[in-house]
Design a protein around this motif. Structure first.
Motif, PDB file in Angstrom:
ATOM      1  N   LYS A 161      32.607  46.622  37.760  1.00 39.13           N
ATOM      2  CA  LYS A 161      33.308  47.223  38.944  1.00 39.13           C
ATOM      3  C   LYS A 161      32.417  46.979  40.312  1.00 39.13           C
ATOM      4  CE  LYS A 161      35.259  50.824  36.060  1.00 39.13           C
ATOM      5  NZ  LYS A 161      35.743  52.168  35.954  1.00 39.13           N
ATOM      6  N   SER A 162      31.303  46.679  40.219  1.00 39.35           N
ATOM      7  CA  SER A 162      30.411  46.742  41.438  1.00 39.35           C
ATOM      8  C   SER A 162      31.009  45.181  42.050  1.00 39.35           C
ATOM      9  CB  SER A 162      29.051  46.613  41.309  1.00 39.35           C
ATOM     10  OG  SER A 162      28.404  47.668  40.897  1.00 39.35           O
ATOM     11  N   LEU A 163      31.022  44.088  41.239  1.00 37.03           N
ATOM     12  CA  LEU A 163      31.434  42.860  41.671  1.00 37.03           C
ATOM     13  C   LEU A 163      32.845  43.015  42.215  1.00 37.03           C
ATOM     14  CD1 LEU A 163      30.297  40.369  38.870  1.00 37.03           C
ATOM     15  CD2 LEU A 163      29.473  40.721  41.166  1.00 37.03           C
ATOM     16  N   MET A 164      33.906  43.815  41.596  1.00 38.58           N
ATOM     17  CA  MET A 164      35.173  43.868  42.100  1.00 38.58           C
ATOM     18  C   MET A 164      35.180  44.632  43.595  1.00 38.58           C
ATOM     19  SD  MET A 164      37.309  44.633  38.544  1.00 38.58           S
ATOM     20  CE  MET A 164      38.776  44.298  38.619  1.00 38.58           C
ATOM     21  N   ARG A 165      34.604  45.537  43.594  1.00 43.27           N
ATOM     22  CA  ARG A 165      34.217  46.395  44.876  1.00 43.27           C
ATOM     23  C   ARG A 165      33.568  45.389  46.113  1.00 43.27           C
ATOM     24  NH1 ARG A 165      32.648  50.651  41.755  1.00 43.27           N
ATOM     25  NH2 ARG A 165      30.546  50.304  42.252  1.00 43.27           N
ATOM     26  N   MET A 166      32.689  44.530  45.644  1.00 43.65           N
ATOM     27  CA  MET A 166      31.989  43.707  46.505  1.00 43.65           C
ATOM     28  C   MET A 166      33.014  42.769  47.229  1.00 43.65           C
ATOM     29  SD  MET A 166      28.548  41.058  46.125  1.00 43.65           S
ATOM     30  CE  MET A 166      28.908  41.261  44.359  1.00 43.65           C
ATOM     31  N   PHE A 167      33.894  42.211  46.260  1.00 42.93           N
ATOM     32  CA  PHE A 167      35.057  41.395  46.701  1.00 42.93           C
ATOM     33  C   PHE A 167      36.334  42.042  47.167  1.00 42.93           C
ATOM     34  CE2 PHE A 167      31.621  38.626  44.665  1.00 42.93           C
ATOM     35  CZ  PHE A 167      31.785  37.593  45.436  1.00 42.93           C
ATOM     36  N   GLY A 168      36.391  43.141  47.112  1.00 47.57           N
ATOM     37  CA  GLY A 168      37.448  44.153  47.566  1.00 47.57           C
ATOM     38  C   GLY A 168      37.545  44.183  49.005  1.00 47.57           C
ATOM     39  N   PRO A 169      38.757  44.625  49.670  1.00 47.23           N
ATOM     40  CA  PRO A 169      38.885  44.606  51.114  1.00 47.23           C
ATOM     41  C   PRO A 169      37.757  45.461  52.001  1.00 47.23           C
ATOM     42  CG  PRO A 169      40.886  45.300  49.884  1.00 47.23           C
ATOM     43  CD  PRO A 169      39.749  45.009  48.854  1.00 47.23           C
ATOM     44  N   PHE A 174      35.831  38.325  36.309  1.00 46.26           N
ATOM     45  CA  PHE A 174      34.680  39.225  36.605  1.00 46.26           C
ATOM     46  C   PHE A 174      33.900  39.718  35.451  1.00 46.26           C
ATOM     47  CE2 PHE A 174      37.360  39.466  40.676  1.00 46.26           C
ATOM     48  CZ  PHE A 174      36.386  39.674  41.514  1.00 46.26           C
ATOM     49  N   GLU A 175      34.573  40.016  34.399  1.00 48.99           N
ATOM     50  CA  GLU A 175      33.591  40.361  33.155  1.00 48.99           C
ATOM     51  C   GLU A 175      32.610  39.082  32.765  1.00 48.99           C
ATOM     52  OE1 GLU A 175      37.191  40.762  32.153  1.00 48.99           O
ATOM     53  OE2 GLU A 175      37.082  42.830  32.770  1.00 48.99           O
ATOM     54  N   LYS A 176      32.760  38.002  32.739  1.00 57.25           N
ATOM     55  CA  LYS A 176      32.007  36.807  32.635  1.00 57.25           C
ATOM     56  C   LYS A 176      31.006  36.649  33.609  1.00 57.25           C
ATOM     57  CE  LYS A 176      31.586  32.077  31.182  1.00 57.25           C
ATOM     58  NZ  LYS A 176      32.194  30.785  31.223  1.00 57.25           N
ATOM     59  N   LEU A 177      31.573  37.049  35.056  1.00 63.06           N
ATOM     60  CA  LEU A 177      30.584  36.772  36.038  1.00 63.06           C
ATOM     61  C   LEU A 177      29.777  38.004  36.167  1.00 63.06           C
ATOM     62  CD1 LEU A 177      29.881  35.548  38.772  1.00 63.06           C
ATOM     63  CD2 LEU A 177      31.737  36.985  39.991  1.00 63.06           C
ATOM     64  N   ALA A 178      30.012  38.997  35.659  1.00 63.54           N
ATOM     65  CA  ALA A 178      29.143  40.437  35.562  1.00 63.54           C
ATOM     66  C   ALA A 178      28.086  39.991  34.862  1.00 63.54           C
ATOM     67  CB  ALA A 178      30.062  41.733  35.199  1.00 63.54           C
ATOM     68  N   ALA A 179      28.502  39.759  33.364  1.00 62.31           N
ATOM     69  CA  ALA A 179      27.117  39.096  32.234  1.00 62.31           C
ATOM     70  C   ALA A 179      26.470  38.242  33.043  1.00 62.31           C
ATOM     71  CB  ALA A 179      27.996  38.801  31.259  1.00 62.31           C
ATOM     72  N   ALA A 180      26.784  37.221  33.686  1.00 60.58           N
ATOM     73  CA  ALA A 180      26.063  36.284  33.960  1.00 60.58           C
ATOM     74  C   ALA A 180      24.941  36.616  35.224  1.00 60.58           C
ATOM     75  CB  ALA A 180      26.829  35.061  34.393  1.00 60.58           C
ATOM     76  N   THR A 181      25.464  37.430  36.104  1.00 56.06           N
ATOM     77  CA  THR A 181      24.644  37.728  37.170  1.00 56.06           C
ATOM     78  C   THR A 181      24.015  38.992  37.018  1.00 56.06           C
ATOM     79  OG1 THR A 181      26.705  38.878  38.180  1.00 56.06           O
ATOM     80  CG2 THR A 181      26.037  36.484  38.975  1.00 56.06           C
ATOM     81  N   ASP A 182      24.185  39.906  35.885  1.00 54.39           N
ATOM     82  CA  ASP A 182      23.460  41.199  35.675  1.00 54.39           C
ATOM     83  C   ASP A 182      24.189  42.088  36.799  1.00 54.39           C
ATOM     84  OD1 ASP A 182      22.306  41.664  33.427  1.00 54.39           O
ATOM     85  OD2 ASP A 182      20.242  41.196  34.208  1.00 54.39           O
ATOM     86  N   THR A 183      25.376  42.033  36.945  1.00 55.59           N
ATOM     87  CA  THR A 183      25.902  43.151  37.989  1.00 55.59           C
ATOM     88  C   THR A 183      27.102  43.854  37.108  1.00 55.59           C
ATOM     89  OG1 THR A 183      25.286  41.406  39.610  1.00 55.59           O
ATOM     90  CG2 THR A 183      26.719  43.284  40.340  1.00 55.59           C
ATOM     91  N   PRO A 184      27.089  44.914  37.594  1.00 54.73           N
ATOM     92  CA  PRO A 184      28.412  45.420  36.781  1.00 54.73           C
ATOM     93  C   PRO A 184      29.683  45.129  37.433  1.00 54.73           C
ATOM     94  CG  PRO A 184      26.894  47.314  37.444  1.00 54.73           C
ATOM     95  CD  PRO A 184      26.372  45.798  37.801  1.00 54.73           C
TER      96      PRO A 184
END
Length: 106
Positions: free
Chosen positions: A67-75, A55-65
């Motif tokens: 925690k936002s990514l983790m929430r986005m793919f959470g239940p 998630f950290e590398k994905l966040a840097a690549a997509t300019d998305t925090p």
């Protein structure tokens, strides 16, 4: 559904050892979302992300925090199309694959 640590480790090992499995996991996550089962699709993609780029590398690549990514793919996550397609585009590029949507006969 909470996954056990051993299952997560199994998925990570399998993705690392088997590029065909990794590609099929990504494909399955996308296909499942497109078929209308967002919860399962997000879960599959979350496993794929954890087993590949993280998630950290994905966040840097997509300019998305992160925690936002983790929430986005959470239940209870509800990703916006722009964010979701940005993530999928990046994951495809990292995997060296390109998926296309085609209609199937009814």
């Amino acid at each position: 559904m909470a996954l056990t640590k051993s299952f997560k480790e199994l998925v990570q090992r399998r993705v690392a050892d088997d590029p065909v499995f990794a590609e099929n996991l990504l494909r399955e996550g996308i296909d499942t979302m497109l078929s209308g089962d967002m919860e399962t699709g997000k879960s599959i993609l979350r496993d794929y992300i954890n087993a590949t780029v993280g998630f950290e590398k994905l966040a840097a690549a997509t300019d998305t925090p992160t925690k936002s990514l983790m929430r986005m793919f959470g239940p209870s996550g509800n990703p916006q199309a722009r964010n979701l397609f940005g993530v999928i585009g990046y994951l495809q590029k990292q995997a060296g694959v390109e998926f296309h949507v085609t209609p199937s006969p009814r």
